[in-house]
Design a protein around this motif. Structure first.
Motif, short mmCIF file in Angstrom:
data_model
loop_
_atom_site.label_atom_id
_atom_site.label_comp_id
_atom_site.label_asym_id
_atom_site.label_seq_id
_atom_site.Cartn_x
_atom_site.Cartn_y
_atom_site.Cartn_z
N TRP A 1 2.88 2.16 -6.56
CA TRP A 1 3.29 2.09 -5.98
C TRP A 1 3.68 0.43 -5.93
O TRP A 1 4.08 0.24 -4.83
CB TRP A 1 2.19 1.45 -4.89
N GLN A 2 4.67 0.24 -7.35
CA GLN A 2 5.84 -0.70 -6.53
C GLN A 2 6.45 -1.02 -6.17
O GLN A 2 7.24 -1.44 -5.09
CB GLN A 2 6.15 -1.02 -8.09
N ALA A 3 6.84 0.04 -5.39
CA ALA A 3 8.41 0.39 -4.76
C ALA A 3 7.71 1.51 -3.39
O ALA A 3 8.42 1.31 -2.52
CB ALA A 3 9.15 1.51 -5.12
N LEU A 4 6.52 1.51 -3.09
CA LEU A 4 6.08 1.63 -1.77
C LEU A 4 6.53 1.12 -0.10
O LEU A 4 6.53 1.65 0.57
CB LEU A 4 4.16 2.27 -1.88
N ALA A 5 6.03 -0.03 -0.29
CA ALA A 5 6.74 -1.01 0.52
C ALA A 5 8.31 -1.08 1.22
O ALA A 5 8.27 -1.20 2.18
CB ALA A 5 6.08 -2.57 0.36
N ALA A 6 9.07 -0.75 -0.36
CA ALA A 6 10.47 -0.64 0.30
C ALA A 6 10.69 0.12 1.06
O ALA A 6 11.01 0.76 1.79
CB ALA A 6 11.13 -0.67 -1.27
N LEU A 7 10.47 1.62 0.09
CA LEU A 7 10.48 2.48 0.72
C LEU A 7 9.65 2.93 2.00
O LEU A 7 10.83 3.91 3.23
CB LEU A 7 9.29 4.67 -0.08
N ASP B 1 4.11 9.07 -4.77
CA ASP B 1 3.84 8.12 -6.14
C ASP B 1 5.76 6.95 -5.56
O ASP B 1 6.04 7.69 -6.46
CB ASP B 1 3.42 8.66 -7.16
N ALA B 2 5.60 6.35 -4.96
CA ALA B 2 6.57 5.73 -5.11
C ALA B 2 6.09 4.18 -5.86
O ALA B 2 5.48 2.86 -5.82
CB ALA B 2 6.86 5.13 -3.80
N ALA B 3 6.63 5.21 -7.22
CA ALA B 3 5.80 4.62 -8.25
C ALA B 3 7.22 3.06 -8.73
O ALA B 3 6.47 1.81 -8.42
CB ALA B 3 5.59 4.65 -9.55
N ASN B 4 8.02 2.76 -8.59
CA ASN B 4 8.58 1.77 -9.41
C ASN B 4 10.20 2.08 -8.90
O ASN B 4 11.03 2.92 -8.26
CB ASN B 4 8.63 1.44 -10.64
N ASP C 1 -9.39 4.38 -2.28
CA ASP C 1 -8.33 3.30 -2.87
C ASP C 1 -7.34 2.44 -1.83
O ASP C 1 -6.93 1.51 -2.71
CB ASP C 1 -7.55 4.14 -3.57
N ALA C 2 -7.38 3.32 -0.28
CA ALA C 2 -5.83 2.75 -0.02
C ALA C 2 -6.19 1.12 0.63
O ALA C 2 -5.30 0.52 -0.16
CB ALA C 2 -6.26 3.57 2.00
N ALA C 3 -7.00 0.38 0.25
CA ALA C 3 -7.45 -1.23 0.74
C ALA C 3 -6.56 -1.83 -1.44
O ALA C 3 -6.19 -2.89 -0.09
CB ALA C 3 -9.43 -1.65 0.03
N ALA C 4 -6.69 -0.98 -2.01
CA ALA C 4 -6.04 -1.61 -2.51
C ALA C 4 -3.95 -1.68 -2.46
O ALA C 4 -3.80 -2.19 -3.65
CB ALA C 4 -6.56 -1.33 -4.15
N LEU C 5 -3.82 -0.21 -1.23
CA LEU C 5 -2.11 -0.62 -1.40
C LEU C 5 -1.67 -1.75 -0.60
O LEU C 5 -1.85 -2.08 -0.21
CB LEU C 5 -2.47 1.20 -0.96
N PRO C 6 -0.68 -2.16 -1.00
CA PRO C 6 0.24 -2.80 -0.37
C PRO C 6 0.63 -2.69 1.33
O PRO C 6 0.55 -4.10 2.45
CB PRO C 6 1.39 -4.06 -1.61
N VAL C 7 0.68 -1.54 1.79
CA VAL C 7 0.57 -1.52 2.85
C VAL C 7 -0.38 -0.55 3.59
O VAL C 7 -1.13 0.81 2.91
CB VAL C 7 1.75 -0.67 3.35
#
Length: 198
Positions: free
Chosen positions: A63-69, A33-36, A83-89
């Motif tokens: 997942w707020q930090a997911l794309a950056a990480l 969980d790359a949460a924030n 659940d994957a479709a709701a993620l930003p990447v």
């Protein structure tokens, strides 16, 4: 069995707990969980690099930090396809019973339906076993199902059958928010949880 080092950091306004797992024999690292607060998570990862990021479920506070990480580390990204479709990447799919490796360490994917359709936990069968439950199991109860009795029934059934019925009391539970607990500390409350419906 290969040893696993667990470090954590509370991030973001919801005090999400991000877990960094490090294989002691190889140094390979996995983040749950790359949460924030990506900067604070980069600091947690340190110079060891990051091979994998697992997202336990689709709620945005996880997942707020997911794309950056993902951009900075090039880590492989994993989540359950429901659940994957709701993620930003984009992420690679994992399913119930799959094994994710971090170095020489195996982590079993446990699909727990109810908090969201694609919620997962990760199990390390060490001594003692350790389970990273996202928002599906906390000290004092299972995850929120917002008064949906069918979702609660599914979640309490899954947590009972796939976690409590399979694992010993000394199993350490690392939740997505709050302090760790053990299955032994929580097991006596299962009938109460089921009766109250949350």
């Amino acid at each position: 069995m290969a040893a696993l080092r667990v470090r954590s950091r509370s991030v973001g306004p919801a005090d999400n707990i991000a877990y960094l797992l490090t294989c002691e024999s190889t140094g390979e690292q996995l983040l749950i969980d790359a949460a924030n607060e990506p900067g604070r998570l980069f600091d947690l990862v340190g110079d060891g690099g990051l091979a994998t990021i697992v997202t336990t479920h689709r709620h945005a506070d996880h997942w707020q930090a997911l794309a950056a990480l993902a951009t900075k580390t090039g880590a492989r990204l994993l989540a359950h396809p429901l659940d994957a479709a709701a993620l930003p990447v984009p992420t690679d799919p994992v399913h119930d019973g799959d094994v994710i490796t971090v170095g020489a360490v195996d982590l079993e994917v446990i699909h727990l339906v109810g908090h969201t359709p694609g919620s997962i936990a990760l199990l390390y069968r060490g001594d003692p076993p350790q389970i990273f439950t996202g928002d599906s199991l906390f000290p004092g109860g299972v995850g929120n199902t917002w008064g949906d009795s069918a979702a609660f029934a599914t979640l309490i059934d899954d947590v009972t059958a796939k976690v409590f019925d399979r694992l010993p009391d000394e199993t350490v539970v690392w939740p997505g928010h709050g302090k760790p607990t053990t299955l032994g500390a929580e097991r006596p409350s299962l009938p109460e949880w089921r009766a109250r419906g949350w």
